[in-house]
Design a protein around this motif. Structure first.
Motif, mmCIF file in Angstrom:
data_model
loop_
_atom_site.group_PDB
_atom_site.id
_atom_site.type_symbol
_atom_site.label_atom_id
_atom_site.label_comp_id
_atom_site.label_asym_id
_atom_site.label_seq_id
_atom_site.Cartn_x
_atom_site.Cartn_y
_atom_site.Cartn_z
ATOM 1 N N GLY A 126 0.723 -1.317 0.025
ATOM 2 C CA GLY A 126 -0.092 -0.031 -0.032
ATOM 3 C C GLY A 126 0.794 1.242 0.061
ATOM 4 N N ASN A 127 0.023 2.356 0.039
ATOM 5 C CA ASN A 127 0.847 3.714 -0.073
ATOM 6 C C ASN A 127 1.788 4.076 0.929
ATOM 7 O OD1 ASN A 127 0.136 5.198 -2.749
ATOM 8 N ND2 ASN A 127 -1.969 5.134 -1.925
ATOM 9 N N PHE A 128 1.443 3.874 2.215
ATOM 10 C CA PHE A 128 1.951 4.573 3.592
ATOM 11 C C PHE A 128 3.364 3.968 3.300
ATOM 12 C CE2 PHE A 128 -2.263 5.519 4.505
ATOM 13 C CZ PHE A 128 -1.955 7.026 4.929
ATOM 14 N N ALA A 129 3.341 2.426 3.276
ATOM 15 C CA ALA A 129 4.895 1.810 3.324
ATOM 16 C C ALA A 129 5.798 2.208 2.147
ATOM 17 C CB ALA A 129 4.544 0.338 3.324
ATOM 18 N N THR A 130 5.012 2.293 0.866
ATOM 19 C CA THR A 130 5.600 2.520 -0.185
ATOM 20 C C THR A 130 6.142 3.972 -0.404
ATOM 21 O OG1 THR A 130 4.164 0.883 -1.505
ATOM 22 C CG2 THR A 130 5.729 2.524 -2.591
ATOM 23 N N LYS A 131 5.605 4.906 0.196
ATOM 24 C CA LYS A 131 6.004 6.413 -0.079
ATOM 25 C C LYS A 131 7.085 6.390 1.135
ATOM 26 C CE LYS A 131 1.753 8.406 -1.865
ATOM 27 N NZ LYS A 131 0.723 9.069 -1.642
ATOM 28 N N LEU A 132 6.832 5.919 2.271
ATOM 29 C CA LEU A 132 7.953 6.036 3.420
ATOM 30 C C LEU A 132 9.433 5.419 2.913
ATOM 31 C CD1 LEU A 132 8.688 6.868 6.091
ATOM 32 C CD2 LEU A 132 7.948 4.553 6.919
ATOM 33 N N LEU A 133 9.400 4.187 2.423
ATOM 34 C CA LEU A 133 10.486 3.501 2.026
ATOM 35 C C LEU A 133 11.149 3.844 0.919
ATOM 36 C CD1 LEU A 133 10.039 -0.094 3.755
ATOM 37 C CD2 LEU A 133 11.258 2.080 4.537
ATOM 38 N N SER A 134 10.321 4.278 -0.176
ATOM 39 C CA SER A 134 10.915 4.831 -1.567
ATOM 40 C C SER A 134 11.615 6.189 -1.225
ATOM 41 C CB SER A 134 9.964 4.659 -2.497
ATOM 42 O OG SER A 134 8.798 5.617 -2.464
ATOM 43 N N GLY A 135 10.766 6.875 -0.516
ATOM 44 C CA GLY A 135 11.099 8.529 -0.209
ATOM 45 C C GLY A 135 10.469 9.144 -1.437
ATOM 46 N N LYS A 136 9.509 8.572 -1.991
ATOM 47 C CA LYS A 136 8.973 9.348 -3.402
ATOM 48 C C LYS A 136 7.414 9.301 -3.332
ATOM 49 C CE LYS A 136 12.293 7.500 -6.362
ATOM 50 N NZ LYS A 136 12.837 6.143 -6.783
ATOM 51 N N PRO A 137 6.975 10.384 -3.720
ATOM 52 C CA PRO A 137 5.500 10.571 -3.463
ATOM 53 C C PRO A 137 4.588 9.903 -4.405
ATOM 54 C CG PRO A 137 6.406 12.325 -4.848
ATOM 55 C CD PRO A 137 7.553 11.278 -4.599
ATOM 56 N N HIS A 138 5.216 8.970 -5.463
ATOM 57 C CA HIS A 138 4.317 8.295 -6.369
ATOM 58 C C HIS A 138 3.446 7.134 -5.562
ATOM 59 C CE1 HIS A 138 6.887 10.142 -8.938
ATOM 60 N NE2 HIS A 138 7.918 9.243 -8.693
ATOM 61 N N GLY A 139 2.290 7.128 -6.113
ATOM 62 C CA GLY A 139 1.121 6.582 -5.469
ATOM 63 C C GLY A 139 1.273 5.058 -5.885
ATOM 64 N N ILE A 140 0.587 4.038 -5.095
ATOM 65 C CA ILE A 140 0.796 2.669 -5.402
ATOM 66 C C ILE A 140 0.204 2.340 -6.524
ATOM 67 C CG2 ILE A 140 -1.337 2.057 -4.076
ATOM 68 C CD1 ILE A 140 1.959 0.100 -4.011
ATOM 69 N N THR A 141 -1.062 2.995 -7.201
ATOM 70 C CA THR A 141 -1.530 2.527 -8.444
ATOM 71 C C THR A 141 -0.434 2.671 -9.663
ATOM 72 O OG1 THR A 141 -3.375 3.519 -7.751
ATOM 73 C CG2 THR A 141 -3.436 2.779 -9.978
ATOM 74 N N ARG A 142 0.364 3.752 -9.516
ATOM 75 C CA ARG A 142 1.543 3.898 -10.540
ATOM 76 C C ARG A 142 2.674 2.935 -10.335
ATOM 77 N NH1 ARG A 142 4.321 9.574 -11.372
ATOM 78 N NH2 ARG A 142 6.429 8.757 -12.246
ATOM 79 N N VAL A 143 3.093 2.759 -9.250
ATOM 80 C CA VAL A 143 4.394 1.807 -9.015
ATOM 81 C C VAL A 143 4.324 0.572 -8.512
ATOM 82 C CG1 VAL A 143 5.615 4.057 -8.276
ATOM 83 C CG2 VAL A 143 4.598 2.769 -6.333
ATOM 84 N N HIS A 144 2.868 -0.155 -8.295
ATOM 85 C CA HIS A 144 2.888 -1.591 -7.795
ATOM 86 C C HIS A 144 3.643 -2.440 -8.992
ATOM 87 C CE1 HIS A 144 0.112 -3.085 -10.690
ATOM 88 N NE2 HIS A 144 -0.573 -1.955 -10.762
ATOM 89 N N GLY A 145 4.259 -3.584 -8.427
ATOM 90 C CA GLY A 145 4.602 -4.507 -9.388
ATOM 91 C C GLY A 145 5.987 -4.251 -10.177
ATOM 92 N N ARG A 146 6.541 -3.036 -9.547
ATOM 93 C CA ARG A 146 7.781 -2.398 -10.297
ATOM 94 C C ARG A 146 8.952 -2.254 -9.225
ATOM 95 N NH1 ARG A 146 6.611 2.780 -13.741
ATOM 96 N NH2 ARG A 146 4.816 2.261 -14.745
ATOM 97 N N PRO A 147 9.774 -3.528 -9.345
ATOM 98 C CA PRO A 147 10.874 -3.543 -8.325
ATOM 99 C C PRO A 147 11.847 -2.159 -8.488
ATOM 100 C CG PRO A 147 11.199 -5.317 -9.890
ATOM 101 C CD PRO A 147 9.933 -4.079 -10.333
ATOM 102 N N GLN A 148 12.078 -1.574 -7.241
ATOM 103 C CA GLN A 148 13.094 -0.607 -7.254
ATOM 104 C C GLN A 148 14.285 -0.711 -6.507
ATOM 105 O OE1 GLN A 148 11.080 2.945 -5.488
ATOM 106 N NE2 GLN A 148 9.027 2.393 -6.273
#
Ligand code: URA
Length: 225
Positions: free
Chosen positions: A131-153
């Motif tokens: 989800g959004n909260f963990a993704t934004k915190l750990l990526s340090g980026k504002p992109h939402g989960i709909t845009r970045v899900h399934g893409r390893p970084q």
């Protein structure tokens, strides 16, 4: 078989940190919680999941993802041949927000040190953010989960390279069939990503530092004497 000292140290350090965190009063959520929900699973796991915050059942039982969303997470893990004992599961926020509201920015800030310490101690190779909260915190980026899900970084956390793998939150997928299918598809890539993260670095080919030379002609051969 003799116990692995590194695994014992890691387990001990994580358990000690969990005990310390159980008394945390860094934010207002301490007032309404039943208990701190620290995390669960294998302290030496290569794969770690990071969700949002404990809900009612997690607050009652003291473990993350034990409600409906947790049942779905277990099922998704089963689909790739894993159980929750094979991975580590934690949340961005360790205490239940009242009425399951979204975590607030100052609560995330107060709590993030606990998650970063867990990442340092567990040293996972792959971190699946739910989800959004963990993704934004750990990526340090504002992109939402709909845009970045399934893409390893590829990123660095706790001074170590880590692959972040953003996924839809299982709670969101519970009632949205299209999202569930996407989450299942994204989950299927996890074994391949773990294997990539744990394989030894590509072999470095060493070239000789000095290229062999033909012997130099002597002064006599050159007709100098
Ligand atoms: N949702 C989360 O993000 N974490 C839990 O532990 C349960 C539900």
């Amino acid at each position: 078989m003799a116990a692995d000292p590194e695994a014992l140290n890691r387990r001990g350090a994580l358990a000690a940190y969990a005990t310390e965190t159980a008394a945390c009063t860094r934010c207002r959520l301490a007032e309404g919680r039943t208990q701190v929900v620290f995390g669960v699973g294998d302290p030496g796991a290569d794969l770690m999941f990071v969700g949002e915050a404990p809900g009612f059942h997690e607050d009652q039982q003291g473990y993350p993802f034990v409600g409906q969303a947790g049942k779905l997470l277990d099922k998704l893990l089963g689909g790739i041949g894993l159980t929750r004992e094979d991975v580590y599961i934690a949340n961005v926020i360790k205490c239940r927000p009242p009425g399951n509201r979204d975590p607030q920015a100052d609560e995330i800030q107060a709590c993030e040190g606990h998650l970063f310490r867990q990442l340092e101690l567990i040293e996972p190779k792959l971190v699946a953010t739910l989800g959004n909260f963990a993704t934004k915190l750990l990526s340090g980026k504002p992109h939402g989960i709909t845009r970045v899900h399934g893409r390893p970084q590829e990123t660095t956390l706790g001074g170590r390279p880590i692959t972040l793998y953003p996924l839809y939150h299982p709670a969101a997928a519970l009632y949205t069939p299209a999202m569930l299918r996407t989450l299942e598809d994204d989950f299927r890539r996890i074994p391949e990503l773990i294997a990539e993260g744990t394989s030894p670095p590509a072999q470095v080919i060493q070239f000789p530092t000095a290229v062999p030379q033909a012997p130099l002609p002597s002064a006599e051969q050159l007709g100098l004497f």
